[in-house]
Design an enzyme around this catalytic site. Sequence first.
Site, PDB file in Angstrom:
ATOM      1  N   ASN A 133      29.511  43.025  47.892  1.00  0.00           N
ATOM      2  CA  ASN A 133      30.372  42.732  46.680  1.00  0.00           C
ATOM      3  C   ASN A 133      29.862  43.125  45.424  1.00  0.00           C
ATOM      4  OD1 ASN A 133      32.263  41.720  48.543  1.00  0.00           O
ATOM      5  ND2 ASN A 133      31.763  39.601  48.105  1.00  0.00           N
ATOM      6  N   CYS A 160      46.507  38.271  52.014  1.00  0.00           N
ATOM      7  CA  CYS A 160      45.564  38.372  53.230  1.00  0.00           C
ATOM      8  C   CYS A 160      45.544  37.069  54.160  1.00  0.00           C
ATOM      9  CB  CYS A 160      44.253  38.982  52.804  1.00  0.00           C
ATOM     10  SG  CYS A 160      42.975  38.008  51.837  1.00  0.00           S
ATOM     11  N   LEU A 168      45.589  37.003  36.858  1.00  0.00           N
ATOM     12  CA  LEU A 168      44.560  37.071  36.009  1.00  0.00           C
ATOM     13  C   LEU A 168      44.091  38.455  35.642  1.00  0.00           C
ATOM     14  CD1 LEU A 168      42.742  33.895  37.697  1.00  0.00           C
ATOM     15  CD2 LEU A 168      44.364  33.783  35.672  1.00  0.00           C
ATOM     16  N   ASP A 170      32.513  32.092  50.494  1.00  0.00           N
ATOM     17  CA  ASP A 170      32.117  32.984  51.682  1.00  0.00           C
ATOM     18  C   ASP A 170      31.020  32.625  52.559  1.00  0.00           C
ATOM     19  OD1 ASP A 170      33.731  34.913  50.432  1.00  0.00           O
ATOM     20  OD2 ASP A 170      32.622  36.121  49.790  1.00  0.00           O
ATOM     21  N   ARG A 227      33.665  45.376  58.203  1.00  0.00           N
ATOM     22  CA  ARG A 227      33.874  45.557  56.857  1.00  0.00           C
ATOM     23  C   ARG A 227      32.573  44.882  56.148  1.00  0.00           C
ATOM     24  NH1 ARG A 227      38.128  41.870  55.246  1.00  0.00           N
ATOM     25  NH2 ARG A 227      37.263  42.578  53.223  1.00  0.00           N
TER      26      ARG A 227
HETATM   27  C1  UD1 Z   1      35.677  38.188  45.591  1.00  0.00           C
HETATM   28  C2  UD1 Z   1      34.986  38.429  46.763  1.00  0.00           C
HETATM   29  C3  UD1 Z   1      35.176  37.533  48.007  1.00  0.00           C
HETATM   30  C4  UD1 Z   1      34.938  36.141  47.504  1.00  0.00           C
HETATM   31  C5  UD1 Z   1      35.608  35.591  46.123  1.00  0.00           C
HETATM   32  C6  UD1 Z   1      35.561  34.214  45.662  1.00  0.00           C
HETATM   33  C7  UD1 Z   1      34.592  40.886  46.382  1.00  0.00           C
HETATM   34  C8  UD1 Z   1      34.986  42.226  47.032  1.00  0.00           C
HETATM   35  N1  UD1 Z   1      35.099  39.654  46.979  1.00  0.00           N
HETATM   36  O1  UD1 Z   1      37.115  38.097  45.781  1.00  0.00           O
HETATM   37  O2  UD1 Z   1      34.424  37.726  49.010  1.00  0.00           O
HETATM   38  O3  UD1 Z   1      35.554  35.112  48.369  1.00  0.00           O
HETATM   39  O4  UD1 Z   1      35.272  36.533  45.198  1.00  0.00           O
HETATM   40  O5  UD1 Z   1      34.121  33.968  45.538  1.00  0.00           O
HETATM   41  O6  UD1 Z   1      33.740  40.696  45.482  1.00  0.00           O
HETATM   42  N2  UD1 Z   1      43.310  34.546  41.991  1.00  0.00           N
HETATM   43  C9  UD1 Z   1      44.372  34.306  41.213  1.00  0.00           C
HETATM   44  N3  UD1 Z   1      44.799  35.299  40.525  1.00  0.00           N
HETATM   45  C10 UD1 Z   1      44.161  36.357  40.049  1.00  0.00           C
HETATM   46  C11 UD1 Z   1      42.618  36.564  40.680  1.00  0.00           C
HETATM   47  C12 UD1 Z   1      42.449  35.450  41.893  1.00  0.00           C
HETATM   48  O7  UD1 Z   1      45.179  33.096  41.256  1.00  0.00           O
HETATM   49  O8  UD1 Z   1      44.642  37.294  39.452  1.00  0.00           O
HETATM   50  C13 UD1 Z   1      42.947  33.214  42.843  1.00  0.00           C
HETATM   51  C14 UD1 Z   1      42.747  33.884  44.170  1.00  0.00           C
HETATM   52  O9  UD1 Z   1      43.768  33.805  44.869  1.00  0.00           O
HETATM   53  C15 UD1 Z   1      41.895  33.003  44.888  1.00  0.00           C
HETATM   54  C16 UD1 Z   1      40.676  32.562  43.694  1.00  0.00           C
HETATM   55  O10 UD1 Z   1      41.442  33.043  42.565  1.00  0.00           O
HETATM   56  O11 UD1 Z   1      42.290  31.867  45.303  1.00  0.00           O
HETATM   57  C17 UD1 Z   1      39.529  33.550  43.893  1.00  0.00           C
HETATM   58  O12 UD1 Z   1      39.652  34.829  43.807  1.00  0.00           O
HETATM   59  P1  UD1 Z   1      38.671  35.703  42.961  1.00  0.00           P
HETATM   60  O13 UD1 Z   1      37.409  35.104  42.555  1.00  0.00           O
HETATM   61  O14 UD1 Z   1      39.602  36.746  42.481  1.00  0.00           O
HETATM   62  O15 UD1 Z   1      38.027  36.553  44.483  1.00  0.00           O
HETATM   63  P2  UD1 Z   1      37.959  38.234  44.517  1.00  0.00           P
HETATM   64  O16 UD1 Z   1      37.746  39.049  43.555  1.00  0.00           O
HETATM   65  O17 UD1 Z   1      39.516  38.657  45.283  1.00  0.00           O
END
Ligand code: UD1
Length: 423
Positions: free
Chosen positions: A24, A117, A126, A305, A397
């Site tokens: 990550n 997913c 966001l 995670d 992955r």
């Molecule tokens: C990253 C990590 C993933 C980890 C997650 C939370 C990588 C490649 N992946 O994923 O392994 O589980 O952080 O620690 O670094 N959300 C919204 N709107 C947005 C963005 C996010 O509602 O625009 C929500 C998501 O649906 C989720 C939560 O916020 O419920 C956390 O997501 P986010 O922190 O963005 O995770 P990722 O960056 O996708």
Amino acid sequence: MEDKYFIEGGHSLNGTVVVSGSKNASLPILVASLLTSDRSVVSRVPYLADVDNMLKMLSEIGAQISYQDHQVIVQARELQARGQLFQFAKTMRASFLLMGALLARNGSGCLPLPGGCAIGARPVNLHLKGLARLGAEIEIDKGMVAVSAKRLRGCEICLDFPSVGATENIIMAATCAQGITTLVNAAAEPEIVDLACFLNQMGARVTGAGSPVVQIEGGRPLHGAVHSVIPDRIEAGTYMLAAVAAGGQIKLKQVIPEHLRVVIDKLREAGVDVDEGTGELFVQAPRDLSPLIIATAPHPGFPTDMQPQFTALLATAGGTSRITETVFENRFLYVQELCRMGACIESSGDTIIIRGIKSFKPAQVKVTDLRAGAALTIAALGAWGETEIDCIYHLDRGYEDLEDKLSGLGARIRRVAEQAANL
Ligand code: UD1
């Protein structure tokens, strides 16, 4: 052809395991290397399907890549989305990080909306709100997002939730905006700090990374950088739990204990002996494991995670544990697979209640997502008999050399190609 694992549980894990570079952290850092036309060198990049996919996307976008001995040399003289970029991008949510880099370097970018997913809907609202605040215009049509800006301008952006991906995308775009951007309620994960460190080596000025307020002084000229990626804290945590579930005593090398603070604290609370050294951790399984109450949260809280792996571990603790998932809305899919192995787990909304059983029974189970796969592997290592784990491409992955590392610790684990397994 899908591979599967056969794991004969009941063998304790002993010895030393070397932790790989962080997946990550590698993904956003590789994307950040696109912010300059100079060459960058990134080392300790793990060999993983997600990294491979990201490198294919970088190459489709015009970057020249070489990848040897965990070192990626990348140079993007110019960026142009073409070829199979969209196909690759659809398969991996982290592809959306390319948006900030494309916008910053080219003034525009177009990418597929990452789909939902198994663990949740995972929207990108966001990310887009942040880029819009920086001055980008956004159009969404037929599943594609087009973002463009004549000029990006620094400003204050307050995230409704500390999203990791949104924080990374906005920081990258802001390095090329005019003036100062202040990102409030930013994600504070160690991977954000590593990205900021890489950007600063490129000539950017990012301060406050690792805290909820990050400042980016935009518009500074960016050049190539040399960087070594931080160790993968989730991989490290997974091996710690595997050693406890299987019994035994292991040493982890090339790890940053501070990045695992809550995981270590929770293991100690459950009765596990954890010793911290410089870049090392020692874990010794206890005779009896105590139950825990856990709630996931953004960093520095308990990492989502590691949630499935703790469920697998606590399934054989002496008492009733409770885990609440607050980051993703659907991260308990693996529970039914653990129940097929004899676990006694009840779900109710965002919480599961785990009543400790004596030990897991082997079964045929299926991986639904990356960390679910880690949980099933941990359960199988502690089960008496042979467990078959299907759909292990999810594990590929995010876990480098999983079967070699586990075998090196004394596990009995075989990878079998599905066709061969059916013979
Ligand atoms: C990253 C990590 C993933 C980890 C997650 C939370 C990588 C490649 N992946 O994923 O392994 O589980 O952080 O620690 O670094 N959300 C919204 N709107 C947005 C963005 C996010 O509602 O625009 C929500 C998501 O649906 C989720 C939560 O916020 O419920 C956390 O997501 P986010 O922190 O963005 O995770 P990722 O960056 O996708």
